[in-house]
Structure formats: C-alpha cells, structure tokens
Design a protein around this motif. Sequence first.
Motif, PDB file in Angstrom:
ATOM      1  N   LEU B 162       0.831  -1.210   0.000  1.00  0.00           N
ATOM      2  CA  LEU B 162       0.000   0.000   0.000  1.00  0.00           C
ATOM      3  C   LEU B 162       0.863   1.256   0.000  1.00  0.00           C
ATOM      4  N   HIS B 163       1.943   1.240   0.760  1.00  0.00           N
ATOM      5  CA  HIS B 163       2.796   2.421   0.851  1.00  0.00           C
ATOM      6  C   HIS B 163       3.416   2.790  -0.489  1.00  0.00           C
ATOM      7  N   TYR B 164       3.811   1.790  -1.246  1.00  0.00           N
ATOM      8  CA  TYR B 164       4.463   2.059  -2.531  1.00  0.00           C
ATOM      9  C   TYR B 164       3.518   1.884  -3.724  1.00  0.00           C
ATOM     10  N   HIS B 165       2.231   1.777  -3.428  1.00  0.00           N
ATOM     11  CA  HIS B 165       1.195   1.656  -4.474  1.00  0.00           C
ATOM     12  C   HIS B 165       1.542   0.530  -5.449  1.00  0.00           C
ATOM     13  N   LEU B 166       1.786  -0.638  -4.857  1.00  0.00           N
ATOM     14  CA  LEU B 166       2.194  -1.795  -5.665  1.00  0.00           C
ATOM     15  C   LEU B 166       1.066  -2.816  -5.768  1.00  0.00           C
ATOM     16  N   GLY B 167       1.183  -3.671  -6.765  1.00  0.00           N
ATOM     17  CA  GLY B 167       0.288  -4.822  -6.870  1.00  0.00           C
ATOM     18  C   GLY B 167      -0.918  -4.616  -7.767  1.00  0.00           C
ATOM     19  N   THR B 168      -0.992  -3.450  -8.439  1.00  0.00           N
ATOM     20  CA  THR B 168      -2.120  -3.214  -9.352  1.00  0.00           C
ATOM     21  C   THR B 168      -1.596  -2.857 -10.741  1.00  0.00           C
ATOM     22  N   HIS B 169      -2.425  -3.155 -11.727  1.00  0.00           N
ATOM     23  CA  HIS B 169      -2.087  -2.775 -13.098  1.00  0.00           C
ATOM     24  C   HIS B 169      -2.052  -1.266 -13.245  1.00  0.00           C
ATOM     25  N   SER B 170      -2.998  -0.588 -12.581  1.00  0.00           N
ATOM     26  CA  SER B 170      -3.169   0.860 -12.767  1.00  0.00           C
ATOM     27  C   SER B 170      -2.161   1.672 -11.977  1.00  0.00           C
ATOM     28  N   GLY B 171      -1.545   1.079 -10.954  1.00  0.00           N
ATOM     29  CA  GLY B 171      -0.661   1.832 -10.087  1.00  0.00           C
ATOM     30  C   GLY B 171      -1.399   2.489  -8.935  1.00  0.00           C
ATOM     31  N   ARG B 172      -2.717   2.261  -8.878  1.00  0.00           N
ATOM     32  CA  ARG B 172      -3.473   2.734  -7.721  1.00  0.00           C
ATOM     33  C   ARG B 172      -3.315   1.726  -6.576  1.00  0.00           C
ATOM     34  N   ASP B 173      -3.765   2.116  -5.386  1.00  0.00           N
ATOM     35  CA  ASP B 173      -3.675   1.186  -4.259  1.00  0.00           C
ATOM     36  C   ASP B 173      -4.607  -0.010  -4.474  1.00  0.00           C
ATOM     37  N   ILE B 174      -4.209  -1.133  -3.876  1.00  0.00           N
ATOM     38  CA  ILE B 174      -5.044  -2.335  -3.968  1.00  0.00           C
ATOM     39  C   ILE B 174      -6.404  -2.064  -3.347  1.00  0.00           C
ATOM     40  N   ASP B 175      -7.446  -2.335  -4.118  1.00  0.00           N
ATOM     41  CA  ASP B 175      -8.808  -2.094  -3.655  1.00  0.00           C
ATOM     42  C   ASP B 175      -9.628  -3.347  -3.942  1.00  0.00           C
ATOM     43  N   PRO B 176     -10.105  -3.993  -2.882  1.00  0.00           N
ATOM     44  CA  PRO B 176     -10.870  -5.232  -3.074  1.00  0.00           C
ATOM     45  C   PRO B 176     -12.092  -5.042  -3.976  1.00  0.00           C
ATOM     46  N   ASN B 177     -12.561  -3.797  -4.112  1.00  0.00           N
ATOM     47  CA  ASN B 177     -13.715  -3.532  -4.978  1.00  0.00           C
ATOM     48  C   ASN B 177     -13.345  -3.580  -6.461  1.00  0.00           C
ATOM     49  N   HIS B 178     -12.030  -3.578  -6.739  1.00  0.00           N
ATOM     50  CA  HIS B 178     -11.591  -3.668  -8.134  1.00  0.00           C
ATOM     51  C   HIS B 178     -10.634  -4.844  -8.312  1.00  0.00           C
ATOM     52  N   PRO B 179     -11.173  -6.023  -8.167  1.00  0.00           N
ATOM     53  CA  PRO B 179     -10.293  -7.204  -8.223  1.00  0.00           C
ATOM     54  C   PRO B 179      -9.584  -7.350  -9.570  1.00  0.00           C
ATOM     55  N   GLU B 180     -10.196  -6.833 -10.633  1.00  0.00           N
ATOM     56  CA  GLU B 180      -9.587  -6.991 -11.963  1.00  0.00           C
ATOM     57  C   GLU B 180      -8.300  -6.182 -12.075  1.00  0.00           C
ATOM     58  N   ASP B 181      -8.136  -5.195 -11.219  1.00  0.00           N
ATOM     59  CA  ASP B 181      -6.949  -4.343 -11.265  1.00  0.00           C
ATOM     60  C   ASP B 181      -5.763  -4.960 -10.502  1.00  0.00           C
TER      61      ASP B 181
END
Lengths: 239, 269
Positions: B162-181
């Motif tokens: 979360l601190h480094y905005h990692l783990g998503t395609h978009s570069g946004r923070d991980i959000d369980p509401n957007h699992p596709e990201d």
Amino acid sequence: MALTEKKKIVKKHPLVIRWAHWVNFPVLGIMIWSGMMIYWANDIYRIGWGDKTLVKFFPDSFYSTLNLDGRLSDGMALHFLFMWFFFLNGFVYVLFTIISGEWRLLVPNRKSFKEAWQVLLHDLHIRKTEPPSSKYNAAQKIAYTSIIVMGFGSLLTGLSIYKPVQFGWLCAILGGYEWARIEHFVLTIGYVFFFLIHLVQVVIHGWNNFQAMVTGFEIKKVKSASPSEIKPAEEKPIN
Amino acid sequence: MKNKELKEEETTRANIRKRTIISFGVFFLLITLGILGWKWLNNQDQSDGVLKPLRTVLNANEKINNALVGTGHLVKEYPKSKAGNDVRVNGDVGMGDDFDAMHWKLTVNKHPETTSPDSVLHLTMDDVRKLPYKDLTFDFKCIEGWSQITNWGGTKFSDFLLHYHLGTHSGRDIDPNHPEDIYKYVGLMTPDSAYYVGIDMKSIMHPQTILAYEMNDSILPVNQGYPLRLIIPIKYGIKSIKRIGYIYFSDTRPKDYWFEHGYDYDAAL
C-alpha cells in the motif's frame, strides 16, 4: 447320490462390502507406502527412554529396501491423490452398513467385550467351548468396528496436519500439530498390526471363509433331503 | 437374539460353480485393471518434477482448498517468551557466499511487461524500516514435518504494497472492490536468482505475512536471510524466502523453486 446331493449356501458378505474391502486393500497400502515417504523427511519417532532406543522408526535399510528415501514430493503427491479414494471408499462402506442394517452384525454391544475374551481363549486353545457368534464373533465385531473408527481418526488427524491453519480448531482438539502427526503415525502402525492378525486369521479359517469375501457366500453341505431338519444350533460358526 | 440373520439358499452344485467362476473372474479382472492403472500412472510424463496426473490432482486440491476453506484464517500467535533461541536453519539455495550485503537493494518491478526506469523501485533497508512495525511469534512449519515456535519482526507485506502503491495494473492502491486491477501473484527472488517463490495475492495480503528484518529482537542472522526475508505463516517454510533481492508481480504463476521439484504450488497450511 452325487447327482441328488444338494448344497446350501449362506449369503455372507453383500457386494458393497466386498468391493469396499478389496478396494481398501491397495488404497491403504499406497497410503501407508507414500506416508512413509513423507515421514522419512522428519523420521524422529522411536520407542525407548533417555538415550536408549528399542525400536527406531525406521532404520536406513528399511527406507532403501522399500525405495522410500528422498521421495518427499512423490510421497505427498501420491498421498494427496489416494486420500480421496481412501475417504470415498470408507464413506461408501459406512453409508452402506448403516442403510442396509449390516451394522447390527458389526457393532459390538455390552456383552461383546466379555465374549471377546472367550474368543481369545478359544483361539489360543485354552478354552474348549465355542463362544457365541452370528456372522461375526465378539472379537471380530470389536476389531472390525475399531478399524472403521481408526480410519475416521486417520482422516481427522490427516486433515489437521494437512491444513493445520485452516483446521486450527481440529489441530487444537487433537493436542496440537506435533501430537496430531504422532497420532496419525500411531494409527498407521495400528493398521499394520490389524493386517498381520487379519492375515493369520484368514489363513487359519480356510478357503471357504476366504472365498466368501470374493463370492459373497459360504458353501455348506446338506446331508438330508429336507433342509428344514437342520437346526441352526448344529451349524458351525462362521468366522 | 435381535441380530440380523444370514440368509440361506439351497442350490445346485452347478449353480455354485457358475457363481464362483463369475465372482473370481471379476475379482481377477479388477486386480488386473488395478495393476494396469498403476503402471499407466507411473508411465506418464513428468510435469515440474511430478507425474502429470498427480500434478493435476495437486492443482485440483489447491482449488478445492481455496474454495472450501480459503486462506483467511489467522495463525495462532504465542507470547514472545515461547520463541526458541536456537532457530533451526534449513535450506541454503540462493544463499551463496558471493553476496554483497553492503550494496544490497531491494528491486521491485511494478509491472511484468515493462522494465522502464519509472516502473522499477530500488529500496534500501532504511526505506523498509520506515514502514509500520509488526512482530509475530508463531509455530513455523517446515514441509519436512517439523515445526518450531519462532519470533520475527518487520513490516506487514500489505503495508509495504500500500505504501508504494504496488500490486495493481493501474498503479493505484489495492482495492478489493476492483479485483480486476489486482495482480494475481507476487514473485520473489534471491539476488543471485537461484531461489525463487511465487505467492498468490490473497496470501501475500494476509495480515500475518511480513517482510522480516529481525529475529528474536535482533537483526536477522545471515543464515536466516539477512537483510530481508519473507515470513508467511499460512504456508510451509519453503515459501518464506530468505535474502530477498527482487519482487515482481504477475497474473500467471511466477516460477517457484520447489514447485519445479515436484511440490504443490500453494504449499498452504
């Protein structure tokens, strides 16, 4: 006389029980074999005290003879396939005995424990009179019911060491992760003892008894033309 | 006696003979089929160190496990005093002597497709230490069958992501509401690339999964993965990679050392 000679058969083992019995034989064999491949990776159990070891589970020669060493991943893969057959087969067996009423012949009652002692004395030729017996005698009832309880125990202890976090509550009931592993192992040793005694008993009780586990029936001779004259009291107990 | 009686039947010799032959015929047929089935199984090709059908079942078991029980359970935690001081060391793959700890940096590749400079992070231990502290005492379990209560300190992997905005395609923070990201997997590798693991995102986001730099309140010993290792209590120890050099993300399973040697990918407990 030979032409008129008729025979009686006694229907002994229903088809489902025969199938479950014979399916279980190789499946349990593979479970034990693969289980020892897994156990090999941390083979710490022994019988002894202090520095004195009476029995080590297991000596190196044991592993190499049975091709068990260095095969942890093989063992796990086999174990986690055949566990399904072990479970399903046991499930079918228990379900069948319940639905068919076969369990009445299998589950021991209050008298069984006293009678089992008589069976033991009789088998050891200490006691002459034969103990009471229907399809199974009291000792058999206890043995065949215990083995099902043990199978259930293997499922539970196995599940708790397979997924000790997901089934943390089960693991805790069984005394924790390391105890559950010991229990799983001890149950397996129990199967081996059961198997050895079972084998000896099958050999002692002869072909007619053995083939009934394949055909389902035992053959008995009818000496008289009228079968109704034979009273149940004269029957040889079927072991 | 209330016992169920055995049924008797009078019949001819010929009939008994017929039934016996059929029964034993079926019996030997089944034995033969069993032997042929076993031979068939053992003649199959290998798939990552294990027979293909067994690999299929390992993968299926993983799906069943995730569907039925999931990975949401918490590991039991113990008081720190219960932790052993003589911590067992197992496994030295990727732990070669040629490691230069002085110039170590954690390389994080944000996206698998690109290695452009702005998608790669180079972090120092100071960067990692700035993140919220989390310490954990639990029963560490090795796939070999032993376990040991041990204590580890570091930062939650989820806090790091979360601190480094990692783990998503978009570069946004991980959000369980957007699992596709969200990327499905995280890959971790030693600096020499000799040891590597892949872990599903749900497990890496587990609140007890930590990037550890301490053991028993002291700096991580070299043989325990100095300067930074993974501690993931909901999986066997093979997944708790020591001496992390690289972290990357993927939607397919990242390569995994022990998976390639015949173990199941999940190694979930």
